[in-house]
Motif scaffolding. Structure first.
Motif, mmCIF file in Angstrom:
data_model
loop_
_atom_site.group_PDB
_atom_site.id
_atom_site.type_symbol
_atom_site.label_atom_id
_atom_site.label_comp_id
_atom_site.label_asym_id
_atom_site.label_seq_id
_atom_site.Cartn_x
_atom_site.Cartn_y
_atom_site.Cartn_z
ATOM 1 N N LYS A 107 7.803 -13.968 -0.915
ATOM 2 C CA LYS A 107 7.928 -13.161 -2.267
ATOM 3 C C LYS A 107 6.429 -13.054 -2.919
ATOM 4 N N THR A 108 5.560 -14.200 -2.950
ATOM 5 C CA THR A 108 4.253 -13.789 -3.438
ATOM 6 C C THR A 108 3.663 -12.776 -2.646
ATOM 7 N N LEU A 109 3.591 -12.610 -1.278
ATOM 8 C CA LEU A 109 3.118 -11.565 -0.703
ATOM 9 C C LEU A 109 3.616 -10.388 -0.866
ATOM 10 N N LEU A 110 4.792 -10.170 -1.015
ATOM 11 C CA LEU A 110 5.434 -8.868 -1.624
ATOM 12 C C LEU A 110 5.135 -8.616 -3.029
ATOM 13 N N ILE A 111 4.809 -9.357 -3.611
ATOM 14 C CA ILE A 111 4.374 -9.027 -5.145
ATOM 15 C C ILE A 111 2.568 -8.585 -5.274
ATOM 16 N N TRP A 112 1.970 -9.120 -4.307
ATOM 17 C CA TRP A 112 0.487 -8.751 -4.544
ATOM 18 C C TRP A 112 0.087 -7.195 -4.736
ATOM 19 N N PRO A 113 0.763 -6.213 -3.969
ATOM 20 C CA PRO A 113 0.428 -4.798 -4.049
ATOM 21 C C PRO A 113 0.440 -4.582 -5.652
ATOM 22 N N TYR A 114 1.351 -5.029 -6.578
ATOM 23 C CA TYR A 114 1.433 -4.621 -7.904
ATOM 24 C C TYR A 114 -0.027 -4.913 -8.737
ATOM 25 N N ALA A 115 -0.647 -5.794 -7.963
ATOM 26 C CA ALA A 115 -2.309 -6.009 -9.037
ATOM 27 C C ALA A 115 -3.052 -5.204 -8.542
ATOM 28 N N VAL A 116 -2.793 -4.384 -7.351
ATOM 29 C CA VAL A 116 -3.750 -3.327 -6.947
ATOM 30 C C VAL A 116 -4.013 -2.152 -7.896
ATOM 31 N N ALA A 117 -5.056 -1.595 -8.268
ATOM 32 C CA ALA A 117 -5.102 -0.321 -9.343
ATOM 33 C C ALA A 117 -4.782 0.832 -8.581
ATOM 34 N N PRO A 118 -4.184 1.699 -8.959
ATOM 35 C CA PRO A 118 -3.663 2.991 -8.466
ATOM 36 C C PRO A 118 -4.675 3.838 -7.575
ATOM 37 N N ALA A 119 -6.040 3.763 -8.338
ATOM 38 C CA ALA A 119 -6.949 4.441 -7.460
ATOM 39 C C ALA A 119 -7.315 3.824 -6.411
ATOM 40 N N VAL A 120 -7.360 2.224 -6.414
ATOM 41 C CA VAL A 120 -7.670 1.603 -5.303
ATOM 42 C C VAL A 120 -6.579 1.608 -4.031
ATOM 43 N N ALA A 121 -5.477 1.830 -4.487
ATOM 44 C CA ALA A 121 -4.460 2.113 -3.661
ATOM 45 C C ALA A 121 -4.425 3.410 -2.813
ATOM 46 N N GLY A 122 -4.803 4.390 -3.595
ATOM 47 C CA GLY A 122 -5.082 5.764 -3.039
ATOM 48 C C GLY A 122 -6.231 5.681 -2.074
ATOM 49 N N VAL A 123 -7.253 5.004 -2.445
ATOM 50 C CA VAL A 123 -8.390 4.970 -1.498
ATOM 51 C C VAL A 123 -8.191 4.254 -0.037
ATOM 52 N N LEU A 124 -7.212 2.899 -0.319
ATOM 53 C CA LEU A 124 -6.854 2.272 0.645
ATOM 54 C C LEU A 124 -6.107 3.120 1.850
ATOM 55 N N TRP A 125 -5.151 3.845 1.043
ATOM 56 C CA TRP A 125 -4.381 4.680 2.050
ATOM 57 C C TRP A 125 -5.046 5.845 2.651
ATOM 58 N N MET A 126 -6.041 6.535 1.855
ATOM 59 C CA MET A 126 -6.884 7.363 2.474
ATOM 60 C C MET A 126 -7.581 6.921 3.637
ATOM 61 N N PHE A 127 -8.132 5.924 3.544
ATOM 62 C CA PHE A 127 -8.958 5.407 4.557
ATOM 63 C C PHE A 127 -8.221 4.911 6.028
ATOM 64 N N MET A 128 -7.053 4.623 5.780
ATOM 65 C CA MET A 128 -6.062 4.232 6.546
ATOM 66 C C MET A 128 -5.734 5.512 7.533
ATOM 67 N N PHE A 129 -5.562 6.609 6.898
ATOM 68 C CA PHE A 129 -5.002 7.873 7.360
ATOM 69 C C PHE A 129 -6.165 8.830 7.623
ATOM 70 N N ALA A 130 -7.778 8.433 7.379
ATOM 71 C CA ALA A 130 -8.776 9.244 7.581
ATOM 72 C C ALA A 130 -9.033 9.672 9.108
ATOM 73 N N SER A 131 -8.800 10.695 9.340
ATOM 74 C CA SER A 131 -9.011 11.079 10.837
ATOM 75 C C SER A 131 -10.294 11.544 11.143
ATOM 76 N N PRO A 132 -11.017 10.853 12.329
ATOM 77 C CA PRO A 132 -10.118 9.877 13.147
ATOM 78 C C PRO A 132 -10.584 8.669 13.269
ATOM 79 N N MET A 133 -11.264 8.250 12.068
ATOM 80 C CA MET A 133 -11.579 6.700 12.052
ATOM 81 C C MET A 133 -10.673 5.659 11.596
ATOM 82 N N GLY A 134 -9.478 6.287 10.892
ATOM 83 C CA GLY A 134 -8.450 5.423 10.069
ATOM 84 C C GLY A 134 -7.405 4.792 11.171
#
Length: 293
Positions: A107-134
């Motif tokens: 339950k604690t691990l599933l709650i953690w993403p709520y503490a992440v700021a929206p801009a940080v969440a966007g950058v995180l997913w952008m880096f994961m999907f950045a071609s070809p390095m992500g």
């Protein structure tokens, strides 16, 4: 017999709610009033020249193909974010509610993403999907998917939907888990004794009892998709490629702060506010009738 609180002074109730009224007035009614005034004005970027133009700003908007396209993008985006977010959160809550060993850690691990700021969440997913390095883009290339959200509109929309859903999952999960834990176990046990399968128990007992929570989260997620996803889109796609991920709230920002069209941007904010109010009224007027309290 209904009990009512009686105040010795007629001014005391107003005094108690005065701080909240002041906050709502300063941060909601005053900006909304300013937007209404600016929507019928034409002014330069620095406010040096202001002219009353009536409905011209609104007429220009509805003759703009890119603005009409943003309605379609917003509708698809908000529908996907609300439906996928609620479905995944409910699934995780049901699974976490059944875990016995290590339940607190899950339950604690599933709650953690709520503490992440929206801009940080966007950058995180952008880096994961950045071609070809992500990491995700690299894995997709190995299974034959040439991922490029900078050029492919469907890839870009998928990216912002995934980031927005991931950011909101923790909020939905908390309420669904609380709703599941408030359901009397005796009802589930009685249905089990009667021979009801887990699937039937969920749809005939658990889900109807979760309808107040589901309705509340539906309203919250629609508002979230319309307003709070701005930072995610700005950090990942900046409304691109072209304007294919420019939802209404992002177009308000782009036209106002980048294109310096103050009157048009104010008119867009008024339309957006009216749409969200209308959707909320429809949800409370029609969908709430199916809610079992």
């Amino acid at each position: 017999m209904e009990k009512r609180v009686r105040f010795a002074s007629a001014w005391l109730p107003w005094l108690l709610v005065a701080p909240q009224l002041a906050i709502v007035t300063v941060f909601f009614f005053w900006p909304a009033g300013q937007a209404l005034v600016q929507s019928v004005m034409e002014q330069d970027a620095f406010g040096g020249h202001v002219e009353f133009v009536g409905w011209t700003n609104f007429e220009r908007l509805f003759n703009d193909a890119t603005y009409l396209q943003s309605f379609r993008v917003t509708a698809v985006f908000s529908l996907l974010v609300a439906v996928i977010g609620l479905a995944v959160s409910l699934l995780l809550a049901v699974m976490a509610d059944r875990v016995v060993r290590g339940a607190r850690w899950y339950k604690t691990l599933l709650i953690w993403p709520y503490a992440v700021a929206p801009a940080v969440a966007g950058v995180l997913w952008m880096f994961m999907f950045a071609s070809p390095m992500g990491v995700v883009a690299w894995a997709l290339q190995h299974v034959g998917v040439d991922w490029n959200h900078r050029l492919n509109s469907q890839h870009a929309l998928t990216l912002v939907v995934l980031a927005a859903v991931w950011k909101q999952i923790s909020y939905n999960f908390l309420f669904f888990l609380a709703g599941l834990q408030s359901i009397p176990r005796s009802l589930i046990e009685a249905a089990t004794i009667d021979g009801a399968t887990p699937w039937r128990r969920f749809w005939t007992i658990v889900f109807p009892l979760l309808s107040p929570t589901t309705f509340f989260l539906l309203v919250i997620n629609v508002v979230y998709a319309f307003f709070d996803t701005f930072a995610i889109i700005d950090a990942t796609t900046q409304g691109g490629p072209g304007k294919d991920t420019a939802i209404l709230v992002y177009k308000v920002y782009y036209d106002g702060f980048k294109a310096l069209d103050m009157g048009g941007s104010a008119a867009q904010s008024v339309i957006l506010m009216a749409i969200v109010i209308a959707l909320t009224v429809v949800q409370f007027r029609y969908i709430e009738r199916k809610v079992q309290y």
